[in-house]
Design a protein around this motif. Structure first.
Motif, mmCIF file in Angstrom:
data_model
loop_
_atom_site.group_PDB
_atom_site.id
_atom_site.type_symbol
_atom_site.label_atom_id
_atom_site.label_comp_id
_atom_site.label_asym_id
_atom_site.label_seq_id
_atom_site.Cartn_x
_atom_site.Cartn_y
_atom_site.Cartn_z
ATOM 1 N N ARG A 114 13.146 -27.645 -17.750
ATOM 2 C CA ARG A 114 12.653 -28.071 -19.077
ATOM 3 C C ARG A 114 11.112 -27.973 -19.126
ATOM 4 N N LYS A 118 12.540 -27.559 -26.341
ATOM 5 C CA LYS A 118 13.720 -26.850 -26.854
ATOM 6 C C LYS A 118 13.439 -26.192 -28.212
ATOM 7 N N ASP A 134 19.497 -28.884 -24.958
ATOM 8 C CA ASP A 134 18.651 -29.630 -24.026
ATOM 9 C C ASP A 134 19.475 -30.844 -23.597
ATOM 10 N N LYS A 136 18.697 -32.972 -21.280
ATOM 11 C CA LYS A 136 17.757 -33.901 -20.619
ATOM 12 C C LYS A 136 17.685 -33.638 -19.113
ATOM 13 N N ILE A 139 17.696 -26.953 -19.752
ATOM 14 C CA ILE A 139 17.927 -26.305 -21.058
ATOM 15 C C ILE A 139 18.892 -25.149 -20.804
#
Ligand SMILES: O=C(O)COP(=O)(O)O
Ligand SMILES: [Mg+2]
Length: 226
Positions: A114, A118, A134, A136, A139
């Motif tokens: 990430r 996003k 995404d 968390k 991605i």
């Protein structure tokens, strides 16, 4: 309910991806009461299968956000990784993106760290036939023809159950599609707002504690399955 479909990262695991003991105990209790657990995740199949063996789940598996399923001893690759590869090559020409580890075992989609928001990725890929999640944790660039919901339906079919008879529990946007097809929708307390909005029940506790809370409250109710 005839089965429990549960996401892994951020649902039965904590933010450091460690498995929650209360969730483990609740999933084992479900299996002991004859209600199979289906793992539904963005992780690769090998990881998902290992998790299934260690937890002791007997339902089918949905991996790579629905791009791969495993049921009735058969692996099916349903997502076309070529779409993700084209999108990734373009993205790489614009931003410092990098695939997460063990990408060589990911067969239907691409997952990257990430490092870029996003929305910036979605804008850069607006002309590509691609879905972007995404979670968390990573991605994901996936084939829009498949998702956790369409693939849970196939696994449920193989198991001889209707998705209406499944309780689904998740935490992030890549779970929306499988909650949508389930009879009972649960969002854990740390879930994205979108998931909480669509859920029949939002747990008061986070992560795996929330999973244990939901199953005790909605399914077990003192020992038998409702
Ligand atoms: O693989 C990810 O990024 C997240 O995995 P999950 O779908 O189990 O939350
Ligand atoms: Mg998750």
């Amino acid at each position: 309910m005839k089965a429990i479909a549960v996401d892994i990262d951020g649902t039965i695991t904590d933010p450091t991806r460690k498995l929650s003991i209360p969730a483990l105990k609740a999933l084992r209790k479900s299996e002991s009461l004859g209600v199979p657990v289906i793992l539904v995740t963005g992780n690769i199949l090998c990881f998902t299968r290992a998790a299934s063996v260690l937890i002791g789940t007997s339902g089918g598996l949905v991996a790579e956000n629905g791009g791969v399923i495993y049921s009735n001893e058969k692996v099916k690759v349903l997502g076309d990784i070529k779409k993700a590869e084209k999108a990734y090559e373009h993205l790489r020409s614009l931003y410092p993106v990098e695939k997460v580890q063990f990408s060589e075992f990911r067969v239907s989609e691409i997952a990257i760290w990430r490092t870029v928001p996003k929305d910036v990725i979605k804008e850069a890929l607006r002309d590509f036939d691609i879905e972007v999640y995404d979670t968390k944790f990573a991605i994901h660039l996936t084939d829009p023809r498949v998702n956790k919901g369409s693939s849970l339906k196939l696994v449920a079919e193989d198991m001889g159950i209707k998705t209406d008879d499944i309780i689904a529990i998740g935490d992030s946007e890549n779970d929306i599609d499988f909650l949508k097809v389930a009879g009972l929708k649960v969002a854990v307390a740390n879930a994205d707002p979108q998931l909480k909005k669509m859920a029949d029940y939002v747990t008061t506790k986070k992560y795996g504690d929330g999973v244990a809370e939901a199953l005790e409250k909605l399914i077990f109710r003192g020992g038998e399955i409702v």
